[in-house]
Write an enzyme that holds these catalytic residues in place. Sequence first.
Site, PDB file in Angstrom:
ATOM      1  N   LYS A  24      -3.100  -6.675   1.923  1.00  0.00           N
ATOM      2  CA  LYS A  24      -3.712  -7.149   0.685  1.00  0.00           C
ATOM      3  C   LYS A  24      -2.653  -7.339  -0.396  1.00  0.00           C
ATOM      4  CE  LYS A  24      -7.798  -5.397   0.091  1.00  0.00           C
ATOM      5  NZ  LYS A  24      -8.628  -4.208  -0.134  1.00  0.00           N
ATOM      6  N   ARG A  93      -7.232  -0.611  -5.324  1.00  0.00           N
ATOM      7  CA  ARG A  93      -7.669  -1.144  -4.024  1.00  0.00           C
ATOM      8  C   ARG A  93      -6.793  -0.673  -2.877  1.00  0.00           C
ATOM      9  NH1 ARG A  93      -7.770  -7.510  -4.956  1.00  0.00           N
ATOM     10  NH2 ARG A  93      -9.199  -7.401  -3.182  1.00  0.00           N
ATOM     11  N   GLY A 102     -13.467  -2.588   5.386  1.00  0.00           N
ATOM     12  CA  GLY A 102     -14.488  -1.643   4.937  1.00  0.00           C
ATOM     13  C   GLY A 102     -14.217  -0.196   5.300  1.00  0.00           C
ATOM     14  N   MET A 104     -11.615   1.754   4.267  1.00  0.00           N
ATOM     15  CA  MET A 104     -11.049   2.582   3.202  1.00  0.00           C
ATOM     16  C   MET A 104     -11.718   2.222   1.875  1.00  0.00           C
ATOM     17  SD  MET A 104      -7.124   2.813   4.400  1.00  0.00           S
ATOM     18  CE  MET A 104      -6.884   1.055   4.360  1.00  0.00           C
ATOM     19  N   ARG A 337      -6.069 -13.604   3.529  1.00  0.00           N
ATOM     20  CA  ARG A 337      -5.325 -13.183   4.719  1.00  0.00           C
ATOM     21  C   ARG A 337      -5.632 -14.180   5.823  1.00  0.00           C
ATOM     22  NH1 ARG A 337      -9.308  -8.255   5.293  1.00  0.00           N
ATOM     23  NH2 ARG A 337     -11.118  -9.549   5.566  1.00  0.00           N
ATOM     24  N   HIS A 453     -16.471   7.861  29.081  1.00  0.00           N
ATOM     25  CA  HIS A 453     -16.506   7.675  30.537  1.00  0.00           C
ATOM     26  C   HIS A 453     -17.104   6.312  30.896  1.00  0.00           C
ATOM     27  CE1 HIS A 453     -18.471   8.031  34.523  1.00  0.00           C
ATOM     28  NE2 HIS A 453     -17.329   8.610  34.838  1.00  0.00           N
ATOM     29  N   SER A 780       7.973  -5.819  45.752  1.00  0.00           N
ATOM     30  CA  SER A 780       6.784  -5.985  44.912  1.00  0.00           C
ATOM     31  C   SER A 780       6.409  -4.608  44.388  1.00  0.00           C
ATOM     32  CB  SER A 780       5.642  -6.594  45.722  1.00  0.00           C
ATOM     33  OG  SER A 780       4.492  -6.683  44.910  1.00  0.00           O
ATOM     34  N   CYS A 848       2.353  -6.245  41.869  1.00  0.00           N
ATOM     35  CA  CYS A 848       1.023  -6.546  42.384  1.00  0.00           C
ATOM     36  C   CYS A 848       0.000  -5.478  42.045  1.00  0.00           C
ATOM     37  CB  CYS A 848       1.066  -6.779  43.892  1.00  0.00           C
ATOM     38  SG  CYS A 848       1.585  -5.327  44.813  1.00  0.00           S
ATOM     39  N   TYR A 868       7.578 -12.816  39.356  1.00  0.00           N
ATOM     40  CA  TYR A 868       6.161 -13.177  39.244  1.00  0.00           C
ATOM     41  C   TYR A 868       5.314 -11.935  39.027  1.00  0.00           C
ATOM     42  CZ  TYR A 868       5.521 -11.487  44.028  1.00  0.00           C
ATOM     43  OH  TYR A 868       5.466 -10.693  45.143  1.00  0.00           O
TER      44      TYR A 868
HETATM   45  P1  ADP Z   1     -12.187  -4.442   0.728  1.00  0.00           P
HETATM   46  O1  ADP Z   1     -10.869  -4.269   1.375  1.00  0.00           O
HETATM   47  O2  ADP Z   1     -13.235  -3.500   1.211  1.00  0.00           O
HETATM   48  O3  ADP Z   1     -12.618  -5.876   0.705  1.00  0.00           O
HETATM   49  P2  ADP Z   1     -11.294  -4.828  -1.975  1.00  0.00           P
HETATM   50  O4  ADP Z   1     -10.167  -4.045  -2.480  1.00  0.00           O
HETATM   51  O5  ADP Z   1     -10.966  -6.205  -1.532  1.00  0.00           O
HETATM   52  O6  ADP Z   1     -11.984  -4.010  -0.816  1.00  0.00           O
HETATM   53  O7  ADP Z   1     -12.364  -4.841  -3.123  1.00  0.00           O
HETATM   54  C1  ADP Z   1     -13.759  -4.764  -2.976  1.00  0.00           C
HETATM   55  C2  ADP Z   1     -14.427  -5.878  -3.752  1.00  0.00           C
HETATM   56  O8  ADP Z   1     -14.094  -5.840  -5.129  1.00  0.00           O
HETATM   57  C3  ADP Z   1     -14.007  -7.237  -3.256  1.00  0.00           C
HETATM   58  O9  ADP Z   1     -15.122  -8.093  -3.233  1.00  0.00           O
HETATM   59  C4  ADP Z   1     -13.021  -7.694  -4.277  1.00  0.00           C
HETATM   60  O10 ADP Z   1     -12.982  -9.080  -4.349  1.00  0.00           O
HETATM   61  C5  ADP Z   1     -13.543  -7.061  -5.557  1.00  0.00           C
HETATM   62  N1  ADP Z   1     -12.443  -6.817  -6.482  1.00  0.00           N
HETATM   63  C6  ADP Z   1     -11.341  -6.106  -6.218  1.00  0.00           C
HETATM   64  N2  ADP Z   1     -10.486  -6.123  -7.264  1.00  0.00           N
HETATM   65  C7  ADP Z   1     -11.094  -6.866  -8.232  1.00  0.00           C
HETATM   66  C8  ADP Z   1     -10.709  -7.248  -9.533  1.00  0.00           C
HETATM   67  N3  ADP Z   1      -9.538  -6.896 -10.073  1.00  0.00           N
HETATM   68  N4  ADP Z   1     -11.563  -8.008 -10.250  1.00  0.00           N
HETATM   69  C9  ADP Z   1     -12.749  -8.352  -9.701  1.00  0.00           C
HETATM   70  N5  ADP Z   1     -13.168  -8.041  -8.474  1.00  0.00           N
HETATM   71  C10 ADP Z   1     -12.353  -7.291  -7.734  1.00  0.00           C
HETATM   72 MG    MG Z   2     -11.533  -7.313   0.180  1.00  0.00          MG
END
Ligand code: ADP
Ligand code: MG
Length: 897
Positions: A24, A93, A102, A104, A337, A453, A780, A848, A868
Amino acid sequence: MPETKYVYDFAEGNKDLKDLLGGKGANLAEMTNLGLPVPPGFTITTEACTVFLETGSTPSSLDDEVTTHLDALESARGKRLGDPDDPLLVSVRSGAKFSMPGMMETVLNVGLNDRSVEGLARQADNERFAWDSYRRLIQMFGKTVQHIEGEAFEDALDEVKRAKDTDNDLDLDADDLRKVVDAYKGIVREHTGADFPQDPREQLTAAINAVFNSWNSDRAVLYRRQERIPGDLGTAVSVVAMVFGNLGMDSGTGVAFTRDPGTGEQGVYGDYLQNAQGEDVVAGIRNTVPLQDLEKLDKTSYDRLMEIMATLEGHYKDLCDIEFTVEAGQLWMLQTRVGKRTAAAAFRIASQLVDEGVIDLDEAVQRVTGEQLVQLMFPQFDTTAKVHQLGRGMSASPGAAVGKAVFDSYTAVKWSRSGEKVILVRRETNPDDLNGMIAAQGILTSRGGKTSHAAVVARGMGKTCVCGAEELQVNTKRRYLTAPDGTEVHEGDVISVDGTTGRVYLGEVPVVDSPVVSYFEGVVEEQDDLVQAVHRIMTHADSTRRMGVRANADTAEDAERARRFGAEGIGLCRTEHMFLGERRQHVERLILAEDDEQRDQALEALLPLQRWDFLQLLTAMDGLPTTIRLLDPPLHEFLPNITELSVRVALAESRGEKNENDLRLMQAVHRLHEANPMLGLRGVRLGLVVPGLFDLQVRAIAEAAAQLLKLGKDPKPEIMIPLVGSVQELEIIQADAKKVLAEVAEQTGEELSILIGTMIELPRAALTADQIAEAAQFFSFGTNDLTQTTWGFSRDDVEAAFFSTYLEVGIFGVSPFETIDVDGVGELVRIGTEKGRATRPDLKVGVCGEHGGDPDSVHFFNEVGLDYVSCSPFRVPVARLEAARATVSQEGGSDSR
Ligand code: ADP
Ligand code: MG
Ligand code: MG
């Protein structure tokens, strides 16, 4: 020594600094430097996180560094953090090197308190917005930093909504939201014994530490284990000036992809939500609108967004996903990303990007993986059908299976014997379920992860499996399961299990053949664009790869399929199945023979049968090398089961009868019994101990080849001796074999040039490979046995017994039977290859074991310089693709997997 730098302004980073800044942070920096509208901010490195996690406190210099960067941020925005009159707010963030969606935490609106909320309201001339932002801060801070159950806050919010008789948060006005804030503050007091912290800087520091800590949350740890992400990388923390999508109806927030990540279709794809902040879009609190609608709502922002997405695609040369916010008509980019995508989309997009001139074919080959190809090859549920989804678990082993639900293995076996298709449903499976798993079309468990398992065994068998579907209540005693919607499935009810997506459906969902398999099979019906993309990429892969790809196939039928799938030979034909069924009787006679004459009779009876086997196989593989392994397993495997035999003998005795043959068989079973059959009388040892056995096989091969030569065909058999540990073993067998070959050549008048080589599957063989290569005409590597003998464990005994523990505690990242253990077993492969070639520079070396079709292992074999790999027919396309990817990444330096 200069102090380590722990904080980077967005202007200082770039996309290649993912290790340090997380995905990020690195990409926010990249967008900043591309001149895109990113709110200013800075990123605290993963190194600071590692220090924090190791020592329990942040590096001593961190606070000052944060202050310096915060000052810069404040000047850039012309506001101070939490200023009572006009506060700067920030988000804190998480973001690691590898995306962990989602898993962290993130805290928004840091800097608000009882006073600055008023200032924010005045500045924005919008009370509702200010109080909405404040209640969000307390909620996220409470959950993330103070570990208060999210439910407490949700309940409080619901209560205010109920009083207002609405379930839409937009119906709440400033006064309502004030009430929510009051309630939230009460919750915080109740849970922590203190008031919600009012000092903005204290909020910031606590949020940063909480994000660091979220690296080790249970779900993050679990996710990493499943995705094989190392646990010591740590997360970076980005601090970003807030922009507001909740300022009113001219504001909003959204997510978008530059192409459809499900199908790969061109054209933007996304969701937008008016008057909302960040997480609302994915949380599904209100219905989003398709991104296209933004064009009507706010054409300027929409056009700018389209322009930016085109810029990003051009820049990253790949599908990107993004998060954005519109604040009162002004567009802000919050994240991008290179986006995840389905297997089908991966192939389509790679091919499109070649068409668009963005990447070349070498790069296209790098953009897809063998695993994705596997996914495309499984039969699929027809997604256009109407379905009733019961629930969802983890996709443990791909495929689409339909059958009647059964809740125990005994019933699974019984029903499948009478021709029923069954799905074995268990809470979890254990080794006793093996027969049931084999009998079933698919396996469904409500407990256990991808290394349980059920998952491990099902993947090994290539059987469809969904595991850990916790939302399904499985009652094995009373033989039914209950879905969250209350639907009950009883024994005998039909269900459909999608091992690729983890979804489970009621009833029979129609299954369609994979078009990609039809393509490999040569039955090209309709050239859809997916098949075209696969064709294009595979064609390039074949012209690029250095290693050959062969198949492990025991029958002509398998060999033919392997050939259609692109195999350039057979790397392993096992011959043991040729001694089963009707032919067992001859083997029994061989084992029970009391003199040479009886033994020769048994062998003579086998000769024409063996010859016929090889005639068929060599015909199917005409013109291509066909490696035939002489008999490998211990002889007792061909004898009747001891329990059955004992019962038979006992019953006969009780009737006063005596079956001489059974009694002799009993004796033989006892005589041949082994405590460790894997390490017993098998392989080359059999050839040395049972006179005439290997000669019979060699003769059958030679005669079949001679017969085909007479017909003008081009048979290319190669004889492979298993389980050699010393060159002497090989020399003796080889001398005998050469004699037989010469005899057959003489008798038939055909010139036979048949290589005689060996498997390298014992550590001693690898270590003395220079000696063995004096005799062996090819090597082999049998990496299954080599893994067993190197580790000193037998797969059948250990896999269910302790592999899940080993995976859990991290001794294995992945089972060494799935992916080659590079440090140990792999080292023996390297040594064996080097030593073998030191003696015989042109020695042909292949592999093999099952590893021949495993992507990571293929890359390793390429690096070691094998000629191979050989794998099961179905895996041949995977090996072709991965061998090419290995070649490209070796030449190009980077491995972009
Ligand atoms: P995740 O990795 O779970 O997507 P983010 O760090 O991207 O978490 O943030 C969660 C939400 O908050 C995302 O929708 C992001 O776009 C929004 N967000 C994060 N930083 C800001 C900011 N500075 N201003 C407005 N929205 C933000
Ligand atoms: Mg995000
Ligand atoms: Mg072996």
